[in-house]
Design an enzyme around this catalytic site. Structure first.
Site, PDB file in Angstrom:
ATOM      1  N   TYR A  49      -9.622 -25.088  -3.449  1.00 25.99           N
ATOM      2  CA  TYR A  49     -10.278 -24.871  -2.074  1.00 25.99           C
ATOM      3  C   TYR A  49      -9.676 -25.636  -0.776  1.00 25.99           C
ATOM      4  CZ  TYR A  49     -13.810 -21.470  -2.325  1.00 25.99           C
ATOM      5  OH  TYR A  49     -14.719 -20.608  -2.571  1.00 25.99           O
ATOM      6  N   GLU A  51     -10.422 -24.881   2.797  1.00 26.83           N
ATOM      7  CA  GLU A  51     -10.381 -24.403   4.235  1.00 26.83           C
ATOM      8  C   GLU A  51     -10.075 -25.195   5.463  1.00 26.83           C
ATOM      9  OE1 GLU A  51     -12.946 -23.629   1.873  1.00 26.83           O
ATOM     10  OE2 GLU A  51     -14.293 -22.216   2.468  1.00 26.83           O
ATOM     11  N   ASP A 194       2.468  -4.048  14.001  1.00 26.31           N
ATOM     12  CA  ASP A 194       2.283  -4.005  12.624  1.00 26.31           C
ATOM     13  C   ASP A 194       3.391  -3.708  11.995  1.00 26.31           C
ATOM     14  OD1 ASP A 194       1.532  -3.848   9.942  1.00 26.31           O
ATOM     15  OD2 ASP A 194      -0.577  -2.881  10.756  1.00 26.31           O
ATOM     16  N   THR A 220       2.200  -7.328   6.154  1.00 26.89           N
ATOM     17  CA  THR A 220       1.830  -7.727   4.646  1.00 26.89           C
ATOM     18  C   THR A 220       3.165  -8.350   4.313  1.00 26.89           C
ATOM     19  OG1 THR A 220       2.245  -5.289   3.965  1.00 26.89           O
ATOM     20  CG2 THR A 220       0.100  -5.909   4.197  1.00 26.89           C
ATOM     21  N   LYS A 223       5.530  -5.590   0.591  1.00 26.05           N
ATOM     22  CA  LYS A 223       6.195  -4.201   0.905  1.00 26.05           C
ATOM     23  C   LYS A 223       7.724  -4.486   0.803  1.00 26.05           C
ATOM     24  CE  LYS A 223       2.224  -1.936   2.763  1.00 26.05           C
ATOM     25  NZ  LYS A 223       1.353  -2.660   3.614  1.00 26.05           N
ATOM     26  N   ARG A 229       1.192  -9.982  -2.910  1.00 22.80           N
ATOM     27  CA  ARG A 229       0.243  -9.234  -1.891  1.00 22.80           C
ATOM     28  C   ARG A 229      -0.382 -10.375  -1.095  1.00 22.80           C
ATOM     29  NH1 ARG A 229      -1.230  -4.523  -2.808  1.00 22.80           N
ATOM     30  NH2 ARG A 229       0.078  -3.561  -4.259  1.00 22.80           N
TER      31      ARG A 229
HETATM   32  N1  DSN Z   1      -1.666   0.956   1.363  1.00 23.06           N
HETATM   33  C1  DSN Z   1      -0.633   0.758   2.423  1.00 23.06           C
HETATM   34  C2  DSN Z   1       0.362   1.803   2.244  1.00 23.06           C
HETATM   35  O1  DSN Z   1       0.623   2.384   1.184  1.00 23.06           O
HETATM   36  O2  DSN Z   1       1.148   2.126   3.171  1.00 23.06           O
HETATM   37  C3  DSN Z   1      -1.017   0.653   3.617  1.00 23.06           C
HETATM   38  O3  DSN Z   1      -1.865  -0.170   3.814  1.00 23.06           O
END
Ligand code: DSN
Length: 427
Positions: A49, A51, A194, A220, A223, A229
């Site tokens: 932890y 914080e 984004d 994120t 990707k 993640r």
């Molecule tokens: N779930 C993501 C996507 O597949 O593009 C977006 O958050």
């Protein structure tokens, strides 16, 4: 494989790994991480932890997790060319929620791209917090599938949003950040980019970066960036003590963002995730990664060309990035049916709405597919020709189970030459 003694879970992990390994993962928001990323995720850091922020924690024993988080922050700043990085968001939606929390109050007007035209739920969908708590104005693409910057400017002028979200989950073209900045400036709005889908492409230099143009960047990390993640919020400005409130100015963006994450929204950061993000960011800073990002786009363009030649209707007519959005209306098959038959053949894609889709979101007209994961496995343009043939055959003969099984066997054989990262053998 894994050392897990719980055989039920171990078998499921094995099966999922086998599924990924023996098939073609073409959901454009997915990828295959390195073993280094996986090892960081499976480390003792998960137990801790912490914080707060490095040097300012509410818990003892943070001397090493402080260093981990600082490394992740420094690597993110350097890679994206910004002065401040928050690497604690648990994932993309919480990251976006933190930006709203930092820069707007419930009831304020905000603007974002409609989900069914390629945007994201958190960009103002009516049933999402962003559409429920804010007065959400949604922009769409034009009939040609492209963003229409004039329409966006008109919409902004009419509604004066406090912040404008730009970014997409199903948009195959480049964003013109400079035009978007002008639109935001015309109504004195914060511009939020984004870049979740395209972060890896930006790092590789094959998509323009919003750094220094947008006020805030969210992304994120799992990707095209090929990390675990997780998510990050990036900005410029002068950080002050995140324990003290700060007025909503551009100068104060670092403090506003940090305070929105904690104490605003989240509890303890996921330190194993932060370490894995740091590892991924180091990997993303290499020449090999630049090559990778550039190959993603080359592969997507080749696939687009091949499928267009076979009569598929691509939204916008092609792609500039990692994904293709295909309108199947002329193929006498729905998106859901195509997702299913491709799945039977070992090709994983997702059904997706297309702009002005006459069908409902859960049974839309299109599919969305992309090349990040296949490119990680080493597929290049020439292999895209074969992939296009398999996609075409699986859609054309979607009811022919025998043929789909034959394709599945061919793909299983084919993928043996393109192992997942770190994979030698499955048994
Ligand atoms: N779930 C993501 C996507 O597949 O593009 C977006 O958050």
């Amino acid at each position: 494989m894994t050392q897990i003694q719980d055989t039920e879970i171990r078998n499921l992990i094995f099966k999922e790994t086998q599924r990924q390994s023996e098939g073609l993962e073409m959901i454009p928001s997915e990828n295959h991480t390195s073993m280094e990323v996986l090892h960081a995720l499976g480390s003792r850091l998960t137990d801790k932890y912490s914080e707060g922020y490095p040097g300012m924690r509410y818990y003892g024993g943070c001397e090493y997790v402080d260093k981990v988080e600082n490394l992740a922050r420094e690597r993110a700043k350097k890679l994206f060319g910004v002065s401040h990085a928050n690497v604690q968001p648990y994932s993309g939606s919480p990251a976006n929620m933190a930006v709203y929390f930092a820069l707007a109050d419930p009831g304020d007007t905000v603007m974002g791209m409609a989900l069914y035209y390629g945007g994201h739920m958190t960009h103002g969908l009516k049933v999402n917090f962003s559409g429920k708590w804010f007065n959400s104005i949604q922009y769409k693409t034009g009939e040609d599938g492209y963003l229409n910057y004039e329409t966006m400017a008109d919409l902004a002028a009419k509604h004066s949003p406090k912040l404008i979200f730009v970014g997409a989950t199903a948009y195959p073209r480049i964003f013109d950040w400079t035009k978007l900045r002008l639109i935001a400036d015309s109504v004195n709005a914060f511009l939020v980019a984004d870049i979740s889908h395209i972060a890896g492409l930006i790092v590789a230099g094959v998509h323009p970066s919003p750094a220094g143009i947008a006020d805030v960047i969210t992304t994120t990390t799992h990707k095209t960036l090929r990390g675990p993640r997780g998510a990050m919020i990036l900005c410029n400005g002068n950080p002050s003590n995140p324990l003290k409130p700060a007025p909503r100015t551009r100068e104060n963006l670092p403090t506003l963002i940090d305070r929105a994450i904690i104490p605003g929204l989240q509890g303890g950061p996921h330190n194993h995730q932060t370490a894995a993000i740091a590892v991924a960011l180091k990997e993303a800073g290499t020449p090999e990664f630049r090559e990778y990002g550039s190959q993603i786009v080359k592969n997507a363009k080749r696939l687009a060309e091949q499928l267009s030649n076979k009569g598929y209707k691509l939204v916008t007519g092609g792609t500039d990035n990692h994904l293709l959005l295909i309108d199947l209306a002329n193929k006498n098959i729905t998106g859901a049916e195509a997702e299913h038959s491709l799945g039977q053949a070992g090709i994983t894609v997702n059904k997706n709405t297309v702009p002005f889709d006459p069908r409902p979101p859960f049974d839309p007209s299109g599919i969305r597919l992309g090349t990040p994961a296949l490119t990680t496995r080493g597929l290049k343009e020439v292999e895209m020709d074969q992939v296009a043939d398999w996609i075409d055959a699986s859609i054309k003969h979607s009811k022919d189970e025998k043929l789909l099984m034959n394709i599945r066997s061919e793909i299983r054989e084919f993928t043996r030459s393109y192992p997942l990262p770190g994979e030698t053998t499955l048994s």
